[in-house]
Design a protein around this motif. Structure first.
Motif, PDB file in Angstrom:
ATOM      1  N   GLY A 223       0.773  -1.243   0.000  1.00  0.00           N
ATOM      2  CA  GLY A 223       0.000   0.000   0.000  1.00  0.00           C
ATOM      3  C   GLY A 223       0.798   1.283   0.000  1.00  0.00           C
ATOM      4  N   LEU A 224       2.125   1.237   0.072  1.00  0.00           N
ATOM      5  CA  LEU A 224       2.952   2.442   0.016  1.00  0.00           C
ATOM      6  C   LEU A 224       3.892   2.327  -1.178  1.00  0.00           C
ATOM      7  CD1 LEU A 224       3.869   3.088   3.771  1.00  0.00           C
ATOM      8  CD2 LEU A 224       2.073   4.161   2.403  1.00  0.00           C
ATOM      9  N   ASP A 225       3.899   3.353  -2.004  1.00  0.00           N
ATOM     10  CA  ASP A 225       4.606   3.305  -3.280  1.00  0.00           C
ATOM     11  C   ASP A 225       5.960   3.996  -3.174  1.00  0.00           C
ATOM     12  OD1 ASP A 225       5.263   3.043  -5.923  1.00  0.00           O
ATOM     13  OD2 ASP A 225       3.918   4.619  -6.642  1.00  0.00           O
ATOM     14  N   TYR A 226       6.969   3.257  -2.750  1.00  0.00           N
ATOM     15  CA  TYR A 226       8.318   3.802  -2.672  1.00  0.00           C
ATOM     16  C   TYR A 226       9.023   3.647  -4.020  1.00  0.00           C
ATOM     17  CZ  TYR A 226       7.989   4.218   2.402  1.00  0.00           C
ATOM     18  OH  TYR A 226       7.625   4.587   3.686  1.00  0.00           O
ATOM     19  N   ARG A 227       9.785   4.670  -4.379  1.00  0.00           N
ATOM     20  CA  ARG A 227      10.559   4.671  -5.613  1.00  0.00           C
ATOM     21  C   ARG A 227      12.046   4.801  -5.280  1.00  0.00           C
ATOM     22  NH1 ARG A 227       7.109   4.464 -10.270  1.00  0.00           N
ATOM     23  NH2 ARG A 227       5.015   4.243  -9.365  1.00  0.00           N
ATOM     24  N   ALA A 228      12.896   4.412  -6.219  1.00  0.00           N
ATOM     25  CA  ALA A 228      14.332   4.446  -5.952  1.00  0.00           C
ATOM     26  C   ALA A 228      15.105   4.818  -7.205  1.00  0.00           C
ATOM     27  CB  ALA A 228      14.810   3.098  -5.424  1.00  0.00           C
ATOM     28  N   LEU A 229      16.239   5.490  -6.986  1.00  0.00           N
ATOM     29  CA  LEU A 229      17.167   5.846  -8.052  1.00  0.00           C
ATOM     30  C   LEU A 229      18.576   5.564  -7.552  1.00  0.00           C
ATOM     31  CD1 LEU A 229      15.525   9.257  -9.021  1.00  0.00           C
ATOM     32  CD2 LEU A 229      15.571   7.207 -10.479  1.00  0.00           C
ATOM     33  N   THR A 230      19.456   5.227  -8.467  1.00  0.00           N
ATOM     34  CA  THR A 230      20.830   4.930  -8.094  1.00  0.00           C
ATOM     35  C   THR A 230      21.802   5.788  -8.883  1.00  0.00           C
ATOM     36  OG1 THR A 230      21.018   3.161  -9.748  1.00  0.00           O
ATOM     37  CG2 THR A 230      20.288   2.522  -7.531  1.00  0.00           C
ATOM     38  N   CYS A 231      23.002   5.868  -8.353  1.00  0.00           N
ATOM     39  CA  CYS A 231      24.134   6.467  -9.048  1.00  0.00           C
ATOM     40  C   CYS A 231      25.192   5.374  -9.121  1.00  0.00           C
ATOM     41  CB  CYS A 231      24.648   7.685  -8.296  1.00  0.00           C
ATOM     42  SG  CYS A 231      25.916   8.616  -9.171  1.00  0.00           S
ATOM     43  N   GLU A 232      25.701   5.103 -10.313  1.00  0.00           N
ATOM     44  CA  GLU A 232      26.599   3.970 -10.490  1.00  0.00           C
ATOM     45  C   GLU A 232      27.941   4.386 -11.072  1.00  0.00           C
ATOM     46  OE1 GLU A 232      24.714   0.839 -12.643  1.00  0.00           O
ATOM     47  OE2 GLU A 232      22.872   0.891 -11.435  1.00  0.00           O
ATOM     48  N   ALA A 233      28.938   3.573 -10.776  1.00  0.00           N
ATOM     49  CA  ALA A 233      30.283   3.749 -11.332  1.00  0.00           C
ATOM     50  C   ALA A 233      30.897   2.371 -11.504  1.00  0.00           C
ATOM     51  CB  ALA A 233      31.147   4.608 -10.405  1.00  0.00           C
ATOM     52  N   GLY A 234      31.367   2.088 -12.708  1.00  0.00           N
ATOM     53  CA  GLY A 234      31.956   0.783 -12.972  1.00  0.00           C
ATOM     54  C   GLY A 234      30.990  -0.361 -12.813  1.00  0.00           C
ATOM     55  N   GLY A 235      29.714  -0.094 -12.991  1.00  0.00           N
ATOM     56  CA  GLY A 235      28.702  -1.139 -12.884  1.00  0.00           C
ATOM     57  C   GLY A 235      28.192  -1.390 -11.488  1.00  0.00           C
ATOM     58  N   ASP A 236      28.774  -0.714 -10.482  1.00  0.00           N
ATOM     59  CA  ASP A 236      28.329  -0.884  -9.098  1.00  0.00           C
ATOM     60  C   ASP A 236      27.658   0.385  -8.587  1.00  0.00           C
ATOM     61  OD1 ASP A 236      29.127  -3.512  -8.722  1.00  0.00           O
ATOM     62  OD2 ASP A 236      31.154  -2.938  -8.114  1.00  0.00           O
ATOM     63  N   VAL A 237      26.755   0.207  -7.642  1.00  0.00           N
ATOM     64  CA  VAL A 237      26.032   1.330  -7.051  1.00  0.00           C
ATOM     65  C   VAL A 237      26.948   2.072  -6.086  1.00  0.00           C
ATOM     66  CG1 VAL A 237      24.112   1.974  -5.559  1.00  0.00           C
ATOM     67  CG2 VAL A 237      23.784   0.224  -7.310  1.00  0.00           C
ATOM     68  N   ILE A 238      27.089   3.393  -6.280  1.00  0.00           N
ATOM     69  CA  ILE A 238      27.846   4.218  -5.339  1.00  0.00           C
ATOM     70  C   ILE A 238      26.927   5.170  -4.577  1.00  0.00           C
ATOM     71  CG2 ILE A 238      29.969   4.085  -6.683  1.00  0.00           C
ATOM     72  CD1 ILE A 238      29.350   6.963  -7.664  1.00  0.00           C
ATOM     73  N   GLY A 239      25.654   5.158  -4.914  1.00  0.00           N
ATOM     74  CA  GLY A 239      24.677   5.984  -4.216  1.00  0.00           C
ATOM     75  C   GLY A 239      23.267   5.496  -4.492  1.00  0.00           C
ATOM     76  N   LEU A 240      22.411   5.614  -3.492  1.00  0.00           N
ATOM     77  CA  LEU A 240      21.026   5.141  -3.597  1.00  0.00           C
ATOM     78  C   LEU A 240      20.120   6.122  -2.885  1.00  0.00           C
ATOM     79  CD1 LEU A 240      18.845   2.819  -4.050  1.00  0.00           C
ATOM     80  CD2 LEU A 240      19.549   1.968  -1.800  1.00  0.00           C
ATOM     81  N   VAL A 241      19.028   6.493  -3.534  1.00  0.00           N
ATOM     82  CA  VAL A 241      18.012   7.314  -2.890  1.00  0.00           C
ATOM     83  C   VAL A 241      16.669   6.603  -3.004  1.00  0.00           C
ATOM     84  CG1 VAL A 241      17.545   8.697  -4.978  1.00  0.00           C
ATOM     85  CG2 VAL A 241      16.972   9.615  -2.720  1.00  0.00           C
ATOM     86  N   ILE A 242      15.936   6.537  -1.898  1.00  0.00           N
ATOM     87  CA  ILE A 242      14.604   5.947  -1.862  1.00  0.00           C
ATOM     88  C   ILE A 242      13.637   7.026  -1.387  1.00  0.00           C
ATOM     89  CG2 ILE A 242      13.133   4.157  -0.845  1.00  0.00           C
ATOM     90  CD1 ILE A 242      15.621   2.439  -0.474  1.00  0.00           C
ATOM     91  N   PHE A 243      12.525   7.183  -2.096  1.00  0.00           N
ATOM     92  CA  PHE A 243      11.585   8.247  -1.758  1.00  0.00           C
ATOM     93  C   PHE A 243      10.171   7.814  -2.101  1.00  0.00           C
ATOM     94  CE2 PHE A 243      12.538   8.830  -6.206  1.00  0.00           C
ATOM     95  CZ  PHE A 243      11.386   9.352  -6.785  1.00  0.00           C
ATOM     96  N   ARG A 244       9.225   8.585  -1.603  1.00  0.00           N
ATOM     97  CA  ARG A 244       7.839   8.386  -2.025  1.00  0.00           C
ATOM     98  C   ARG A 244       7.165   9.728  -2.188  1.00  0.00           C
ATOM     99  NH1 ARG A 244       3.522   7.585   2.254  1.00  0.00           N
ATOM    100  NH2 ARG A 244       4.477   7.958   4.284  1.00  0.00           N
TER     101      ARG A 244
END
Length: 340
Positions: A223-244
């Motif tokens: 019932g809660l719609d969380y979304r996420a975006l990443t920042c990547e370097a060399g194919g790996d995640v170096i940053g993650l943000v989760i929001f709604r």
């Protein structure tokens, strides 16, 4: 335990579920998802990776008239695991308020908690704060929240609606960001990033975040719609943000629940926050910045909002480090502070 008014306090049992959900709806309203459902209740109290919640009910002649629930929470601090309990669903039937149900349930729950947890914490509203203080809980302080206004004129003109008892429902906002469940299922390197970030926060009580926790908290919540975006370097995640994205009065807000970056990595933080701004059609964003990022909040377009979130605690064990009654000892995200 039998109260002077004839109530009996006892542990929650599976057959109580229907009555408890009805009581929560009657006492607390529909909740963050718009309706109290069995799926949400079970996700919250039984699927939590930190363990099944500690729950007590007050019963009178076969009818449940009170509930006290403590959500199990795990912290990492000073190189050790700290067992936490978060006071969450507290409900008393309107016809039985003022009869000692809340205080009796809380006192009995704290007796049960000793030996199972190191501390209890909560973010009460102004109405319920006095009850906690009477029982010996301590105010840690107000955790600051920061706001970035996207549409200044509309924000100012509708600001009063945040205190309105009958706000106009805003038009649902759209977001181009993928669902958190999808990002957490496919992104590479999130677990190693989480371990690195946790290791760097040893001087504060920080939620023991791993991939399993994030998937439960943001990917599996009904019932809660969380979304996420990443920042990547060399194919790996170096940053993650989760929001709604959610309505706030007559405004629409993007709440940044988690901003996971290496300490002091302002560049990645700026990119992630900018990505949220670009992906979500909202009036403003709210975020909670780590101390290492606070000096740069103005450059991110954020200002500190008045007030903040009141944090209270009840340490159950002496000698905890870092000191839980000191606000500087806590490293909580908005996702930790959200009432859910």
């Amino acid at each position: 335990m039998e109260l002077r008014t004839g109530f009996v306090v006892r542990p929650y049992a599976p057959e109580d579920e229907g009555q408890v959900i009805d009581l929560l709806s009657l006492s607390l309203g529909p909740g963050p998802t718009g309706a109290r459902t069995r799926e949400f209740f079970r996700w919250k109290h039984f699927h939590n990776p930190f363990g099944t919640s500690l729950m007590l009910v007050a019963e009178l002649e076969g009818t449940i008239v009170g509930l006290r629930a403590f959500l199990r929470w795990g912290f990492m601090a000073a190189g050790r695991w700290v067992r936490g309990l978060r006071a969450v669903d507290t409900a008393t039937h309107p016809e039985h308020r003022g009869q000692g149900v809340f205080s009796s349930l809380t006192k009995e729950a704290l007796v049960s908690a000793r030996g199972q947890a190191d501390l209890v914490f909560n973010t009460p509203n102004d109405r319920s704060l006095a009850g906690y203080l009477k029982m010996g809980w301590r105010v840690v302080g107000r955790i600051p929240v920061h706001v970035r206004v996207v549409h200044p004129l509309r924000f100012v003109s509708r600001l009063r609606s945040l205190q309105s008892a009958h706000p106009t429902a805003p038009t649902p906002a759209s977001t181009a960001a993928p669902r958190a469940s999808e990002v957490l299922a496919r992104a590479s390197g999130i677990d190693s990033l989480l371990q690195e970030v946790t290791a760097a926060r040893q001087d504060r009580l920080t939620t023991a975040r791993d991939l399993r926790y994030l998937q439960w908290r943001y990917g599996q919540v009904p019932g809660l719609d969380y979304r996420a975006l990443t920042c990547e370097a060399g194919g790996d995640v170096i940053g993650l943000v989760i929001f709604r994205v959610r309505p706030r009065g007559d405004l629409v807000e993007a709440t940044i629940s988690e901003l996971v970056i290496r300490p002091g990595d302002r560049r990645t933080a700026s990119r992630l926050l900018g990505s949220v701004r670009a992906a979500a059609n909202v009036d403003h964003l709210t975020a909670r910045f780590e101390p290492s990022l606070e000096p740069g909040m103005v450059s991110f377009g954020f200002v500190r909002a008045p007030g903040g979130v009141t944090l209270v605690t009840n340490p159950l064990n002496a000698g905890l480090l870092p000191e839980p009654t000191d606000l500087r000892s806590w490293g909580l995200s908005i996702g930790d502070l959200e009432v859910f």
